[in-house]
Design an enzyme around this catalytic site. Structure first.
Site, short mmCIF file in Angstrom:
data_model
loop_
_atom_site.label_atom_id
_atom_site.label_comp_id
_atom_site.label_asym_id
_atom_site.label_seq_id
_atom_site.Cartn_x
_atom_site.Cartn_y
_atom_site.Cartn_z
N GLY A 32 58.96 36.78 50.00
CA GLY A 32 59.12 38.21 50.22
C GLY A 32 60.42 38.79 49.70
O GLY A 32 60.56 40.00 49.63
N CYS A 248 27.10 49.51 47.73
CA CYS A 248 27.31 49.78 46.31
C CYS A 248 26.00 50.29 45.72
O CYS A 248 24.94 49.67 45.89
CB CYS A 248 27.76 48.52 45.59
SG CYS A 248 27.75 48.66 43.79
N CYS A 251 24.86 47.33 42.98
CA CYS A 251 24.42 45.98 43.36
C CYS A 251 23.97 45.91 44.82
O CYS A 251 23.39 44.91 45.24
CB CYS A 251 25.52 44.97 43.11
SG CYS A 251 26.88 45.05 44.31
N CYS A 272 31.02 49.20 43.66
CA CYS A 272 32.05 48.17 43.79
C CYS A 272 33.21 48.47 42.84
O CYS A 272 32.98 48.77 41.67
CB CYS A 272 31.51 46.80 43.40
SG CYS A 272 30.30 46.15 44.53
N CYS A 278 30.56 42.76 41.38
CA CYS A 278 29.36 43.60 41.31
C CYS A 278 28.32 42.97 40.38
O CYS A 278 27.14 42.89 40.72
CB CYS A 278 29.75 44.99 40.82
SG CYS A 278 28.48 46.24 41.05
#
Lengths: 294, 376
Positions: A32, A248, A251, A272, A278
């Protein structure tokens, strides 16, 4: 003279790549922490992914299989452009659009839907590396605040949001505490992707070219979004007016981050954002459709 | 369909590149492709700007960059700067003394008469900005005719090899603080060496050499804008140009075998020293004028002056605290690089579907919650 040959493998000179790798090692050692490095100019605009690109070019070898996505899509203009540049300057590498085939994935704004593995590295492009920039413009002061893990002003900002709007207004790039100390800006990924940073099996590297910083979420490291006990962290809401999860339109998946747009008839359509995901769902769906027709 | 729109990115890119190339070449057979040597000679001030902002002294590639970028200075500098990333750093020159410059221009606004004399050289300072319509139809014979007559009338050059610095005489009088002794790179530790912005990131506070290096390759317009804010009232440098010189500075390198310094070439640079308001000396020394310094590749006078003004403003800010933007090193140094700022401004043209989706989610949720509060 063949002018194309003026560029070395991986574009950057070897000294530059070594420096980037050193910065990455330090970033992994201090999860980090934003490691400053002398970011080089790349032949595309600052803000187009030059930080991620320098990491990718410093890591990539001829055996690597690379995937590049932008906004989740392999085929969007910037992803195509970056991939083409890497192919051009790194002869011998393989590229793929399939998440599971890639050893190295460079991404802007998304973490792939498919879970990553230990042998994969995800490189995220970062425009603003420092989550404290919203409360403190001076980098000098922010550095001290990070060192002391003093995120009080960030907490106050979140609290003020709740008071004013009854909601934390930070949408993407949600401040996330890594390994219990440093709070990072996890690149402009949606909140939907933030939980994937937590205990990730893949190494996740962040590169900010313009801001000259590299930081990391090493594998199996904690990543906790800053939230209050009574205001839980919440990801983007894709439920419709009846409370059902939207699917979606292409799909049919109800398990992915969705892009929203208006179709030619002016109707709202959801699809998507991860184009490979997808495609895969669609491929699984196609045989069933065919049998339906038969 | 939206999905189709983001398909075929590769074709879109090559189409865009094609139409840009057509824009450059559409003059067709009647056009003469721009020769990079023509750019070098006839657009020398543009080339200077690109050399300086690109931070790489390579006039031929600078001219090429100008040609391929259709004259966009930011784009041209960008191409030059990116090329620089592929070249390793092999050697460093010792500190160069600009007293040894082969001058083409040298003026002082502080003194009417300076040792060595004022030398106007090529300048547009006193040009009447009237359009010279005869240049619309100019041919090669016009070039030849002018060159012939000009060279005939030019007096034989009788210039000394080096010129003293105007500031040296002020130092001798005690009106300026003493100069820091030149420190060769070979001597002293890390702190003795100038900060190399191409190898180290800026971590504030930074030494003055880092500020000077950053400004030396800054975008001219950005430097000018911030320097102008100081001149116009958001600051009080009140500069006087002590000396402005333009010329070729010899580049010396240690011979790999003998170690002796040999001249490896020369670089055109612009250097400006401004004298600013006097201030109390350190440790009870007498008050003395303060100095601001600017230098960059190429012939860029506005840039060198702006840099010198900002150098002074920044030194003041570091010493006494910044009381306006031009005195704040973080503000100035992080915002003057043309390559960084243009890239980021351009990046807003890229898709932001995902983050905008996320923004909409926040706004809808917030609107809904606040709506619920109002109705309840």
């Amino acid at each position: 003279m063949n002018h194309d040959n003026r560029y070395p493998f991986g574009f950057l000179d070897e000294y530059a790549k070594r420096e980037v790798r050193r910065a990455m090692l330090k970033a992994v050692a201090i999860p980090g922490y934003q490691v400053p490095y002398s970011s080089r100019e790349m032949p595309m605009g600052r803000g187009f992914g030059t930080g991620g690109l320098q990491i990718t070019l410093s890591l990539i070898g001829p055996d690597e299989t690379l995937k590049v996505i932008d906004q989740g899509a392999d085929d969007s203009v910037n992803a195509v452009n970056l991939r083409h540049f890497i192919e051009m300057t790194c002869p011998g590498i393989d590229t793929t659009t399939k998440t599971e085939e890639a050893s190295l994935i460079q991404s802007r704004h998304r973490i792939p839907e498919k879970p990553l593995r230990e042998d994969q590295i995800l490189v995220l492009q970062v425009p603003y590396p420092d989550p404290l920039v919203v409360v403190e413009p001076s980098e000098d002061k922010r550095k001290i605040m990070h060192g002391e893990a003093d995120y009080s002003r960030l907490w106050v900002k979140l609290y003020e949001d709740v008071v004013k709007f009854k909601e934390i207004t930070i949408s993407h790039r949600y401040p996330t505490r890594i390994a219990g100390h440093y709070v990072i800006d996890p690149s402009p990924i949606p909140r939907y992707d933030v939980p994937r940073l937590h205990q990730s099996r893949a190494l996740i590297l962040f590169g900010a070219g313009r801001e000259k910083k590299i930081y990391a979420v090493p594998p199996y490291t904690s990543a906790e979004p800053l939230t209050f006990e009574d205001v839980p962290f919440r990801v983007e809401d894709f439920r419709d007016e009846h409370g059902l999860r939207r699917a979606c339109a292409r799909c049919g998946s109800t398990e992915s981050f969705l892009d929203e747009f208006l179709n030619e008839g002016g109707q709202k359509v959801y699809q998507c954002s991860d184009s490979d995901f997808c495609e895969e769902c669609l491929a699984l769906a196609v045989p069933r459709e065919e049998t339906d027709h038969a | 369909m939206g999905y189709v729109a983001i398909k075929g990115g590769g074709r879109a890119i090559s189409g865009a590149a094609g139409v840009l190339e057509f824009l450059r070449t559409r003059q067709g057979e009647s056009g003469q492709p721009l020769d990079v040597h023509t750019i070098h000679h006839q657009l020398s001030l543009l080339e200077s700007r690109v050399l300086s902002e690109g931070g790489l002294y390579h006039p031929e590639l600078a001219a090429l960059a100008i040609k391929q970028s259709l004259g966009d200075t930011l784009e041209a500098s960008f191409a030059l700067r990116a090329y620089r990333s592929t070249r390793p750093r092999l050697v460093e020159t010792p500190l160069l003394d600009t007293r040894d410059m082969r001058l083409i221009r040298r003026i002082s606004a502080s003194f009417k008469d300076i040792p060595g004399g004022q030398m106007l050289g090529p300048t547009t300072d006193y040009a009447l900005r009237l359009l010279r319509f005869e240049l619309i139809e100019e041919d090669r014979s016009a070039f030849q005719a002018f060159a012939r007559s000009w060279l005939q009338e030019a007096p034989p050059a009788d210039l000394p090899d080096s010129f003293p610095k105007v500031l040296d005489s002020l130092r001798q009088e005690g009106l300026l603080p003493p100069a820091l002794p030149p420190r060769p790179l070979s001597q002293g530790g890390r702190g003795e060496q100038p900060f190399d912005i191409t190898r180290e990131p800026l971590i504030f506070p930074v030494p003055r050499s880092a500020a000077l290096a950053t400004m030396a390759r800054a975008e001219t317009g950005s430097l000018l804008a911030i320097a102008y804010s100081n001149m116009s009232g958001y600051g009080d440098v009140h500069p006087t140009v002590g000396e402005l010189r333009v010329g070729y500075v010899p580049i010396l390198l240690a011979h790999p075998v003998t170690g002796e310094l040999v001249e490896a070439g020369e670089a055109l640079i612009t250097e400006c020293e401004v004298i600013a308001m006097y201030e109390a000396g350190d440790d009870g020394a007498k008050p003395a004028f303060s100095v601001g310094y600017g230098a960059c590749f190429g012939h860029n006078e506005v840039k060198a002056i702006s840099m010198a003004v900002l150098d002074r403003a920044l030194q003041k800010g570091v010493k006494h605290g910044a009381s306006n933007p031009s005195e704040d090193p973080e503000f100035v140094l992080l915002h003057v690089d043309g390559i960084d700022s243009m890239g980021f401004a351009s990046h807003y043209k890229m898709p932001h579907y995902v983050t905008f989706q996320s923004d909409m989610d926040r706004l809808r949720t917030t609107q809904k919650k606040l709506g619920e509060r109002e109705t309840s």
